[in-house]
Motif scaffolding. Structure first.
Motif, PDB file in Angstrom:
ATOM      1  N   THR A  14       0.854  -1.178   0.000  1.00 53.64           N
ATOM      2  CA  THR A  14       0.000   0.000   0.000  1.00 53.64           C
ATOM      3  C   THR A  14       0.893   1.232   0.000  1.00 53.64           C
ATOM      4  O   THR A  14       2.099   1.138   0.200  1.00 53.64           O
ATOM      5  N   ASP A  37      -5.010   0.732   1.485  1.00 45.66           N
ATOM      6  CA  ASP A  37      -5.662   1.293   2.669  1.00 45.66           C
ATOM      7  C   ASP A  37      -4.705   2.076   3.563  1.00 45.66           C
ATOM      8  O   ASP A  37      -5.011   2.316   4.733  1.00 45.66           O
ATOM      9  N   SER A  38      -3.555   2.459   3.035  1.00 44.33           N
ATOM     10  CA  SER A  38      -2.756   3.453   3.749  1.00 44.33           C
ATOM     11  C   SER A  38      -3.474   4.797   3.628  1.00 44.33           C
ATOM     12  O   SER A  38      -4.136   5.059   2.618  1.00 44.33           O
ATOM     13  N   ARG A  39      -3.334   5.646   4.642  1.00 43.58           N
ATOM     14  CA  ARG A  39      -4.152   6.854   4.691  1.00 43.58           C
ATOM     15  C   ARG A  39      -3.333   8.121   4.866  1.00 43.58           C
ATOM     16  O   ARG A  39      -2.264   8.116   5.467  1.00 43.58           O
ATOM     17  N   ASP A  54     -10.047   4.518   1.293  1.00 41.37           N
ATOM     18  CA  ASP A  54      -9.479   3.169   1.273  1.00 41.37           C
ATOM     19  C   ASP A  54      -9.900   2.386   0.031  1.00 41.37           C
ATOM     20  O   ASP A  54     -11.063   2.414  -0.369  1.00 41.37           O
ATOM     21  N   ASP A  70     -13.184  -5.281   8.073  1.00 40.33           N
ATOM     22  CA  ASP A  70     -11.883  -5.777   7.626  1.00 40.33           C
ATOM     23  C   ASP A  70     -11.972  -6.278   6.191  1.00 40.33           C
ATOM     24  O   ASP A  70     -11.711  -7.444   5.882  1.00 40.33           O
ATOM     25  N   THR A 106       0.353   3.717   7.395  1.00 38.79           N
ATOM     26  CA  THR A 106      -0.117   2.431   6.912  1.00 38.79           C
ATOM     27  C   THR A 106      -1.174   1.902   7.867  1.00 38.79           C
ATOM     28  O   THR A 106      -1.310   2.378   8.994  1.00 38.79           O
ATOM     29  N   ASP A 107      -1.925   0.887   7.427  1.00 38.71           N
ATOM     30  CA  ASP A 107      -3.050   0.421   8.235  1.00 38.71           C
ATOM     31  C   ASP A 107      -2.618  -0.144   9.583  1.00 38.71           C
ATOM     32  O   ASP A 107      -3.391  -0.139  10.538  1.00 38.71           O
ATOM     33  N   SER A 111      -5.386   0.543  12.392  1.00 35.15           N
ATOM     34  CA  SER A 111      -6.466  -0.444  12.273  1.00 35.15           C
ATOM     35  C   SER A 111      -6.635  -1.332  13.495  1.00 35.15           C
ATOM     36  O   SER A 111      -7.577  -2.124  13.542  1.00 35.15           O
ATOM     37  N   TYR A 152       4.110  -1.363  10.792  1.00 41.72           N
ATOM     38  CA  TYR A 152       3.424  -0.104  10.538  1.00 41.72           C
ATOM     39  C   TYR A 152       4.451   0.979  10.217  1.00 41.72           C
ATOM     40  O   TYR A 152       5.629   0.885  10.576  1.00 41.72           O
TER      41      TYR A 152
END
Length: 217
Positions: A14, A37-39, A54, A70, A106-107, A111, A152
């Motif tokens: 990602t 899904d990294s933000r 995402d 998930d 990163t997720d 998460s 992460y």
């Protein structure tokens, strides 16, 4: 980044990248580039605001539900097949949302919390306790290492501040607000059958600010 055995040949990852350019003393152009899904976020006195969307086959317009569902990734940077890089430009302006933090994660960094509200609390709670950037970094790493179930990456940039002491002072009111939200979350008995719905009620109030640059979800 999380790489699973079934993807080893494609080397997937990602991605979240934020490129900044100053537009004079009172404006900051921010280019958000991402896949998976990294933000990318910014955090100002109005609270945490997610800019990216995402790439998962779930409720991509609801960060709270995505933590529960998930979902499966639908787009990742890889070496074997086509992928898409998303792109969005946002301008931050003084007296509206500058000074601010820009956050890329990163997720694995967000998460493993129950909600995105707790991710914001982590950032501001450690900031409130730190006296130097190095101390803040160490506190963030220690707290994330305790909860993260995956590798992460978390990168934070500070813009519009004179010094590190000014950062904590600037966010003191927002820190009080997010502590109040955390008190509501902590008051929920984890054994209650309707715990998720109680969390959702708190989230539904919080998310108008969280999505304020995208329209309320």
């Amino acid at each position: 980044m999380s790489v699973h055995s079934s993807f080893n040949k494609a080397f997937p990852t990602t991605m979240s990248l934020i490129v900044t350019e100053e537009n004079g003393a009172d404006s900051l152009k921010c280019e958000f580039i991402w896949a998976g899904d990294s933000r990318g976020y910014f955090l100002d006195q109005g609270g945490l605001c997610q800019i990216t969307v995402d790439d998962i086959n779930a409720n991509v317009d609801d960060a709270f539900q995505n933590l529960i569902d998930d979902g499966i990734m639908t787009n990742m940077v890889n070496g074997e097949k086509e992928f898409k890089l998303h792109y969005r430009v946002l301008e931050l302006k003084r007296w509206r949302n500058l000074p601010a933090m820009l956050i890329s994660a990163t997720d694995g960094a967000f998460s493993y919390f129950q909600t995105s509200m707790e991710f914001e609390f982590l950032i501001l709670d450690t900031l409130n306790s730190a006296k130097t950037p190095a101390e803040w970094k160490a506190m963030l790493k220690s707290r994330l290492d305790e909860i993260a179930g995956d590798d992460y990456v978390l990168a934070i940039g500070l813009f519009g501040f004179e010094n590190f002491k000014a950062v904590g002072k600037h966010f003191s009111n927002r820190y009080s607000d997010i502590k109040g939200i955390m008190n509501q979350i902590d008051a929920i008995d984890p054994k209650q059958p309707d715990r998720i719905e109680q969390l959702r009620k708190i989230w539904n109030t919080y998310k108008s600010a969280y999505y304020r640059e995208n329209g309320e979800k």
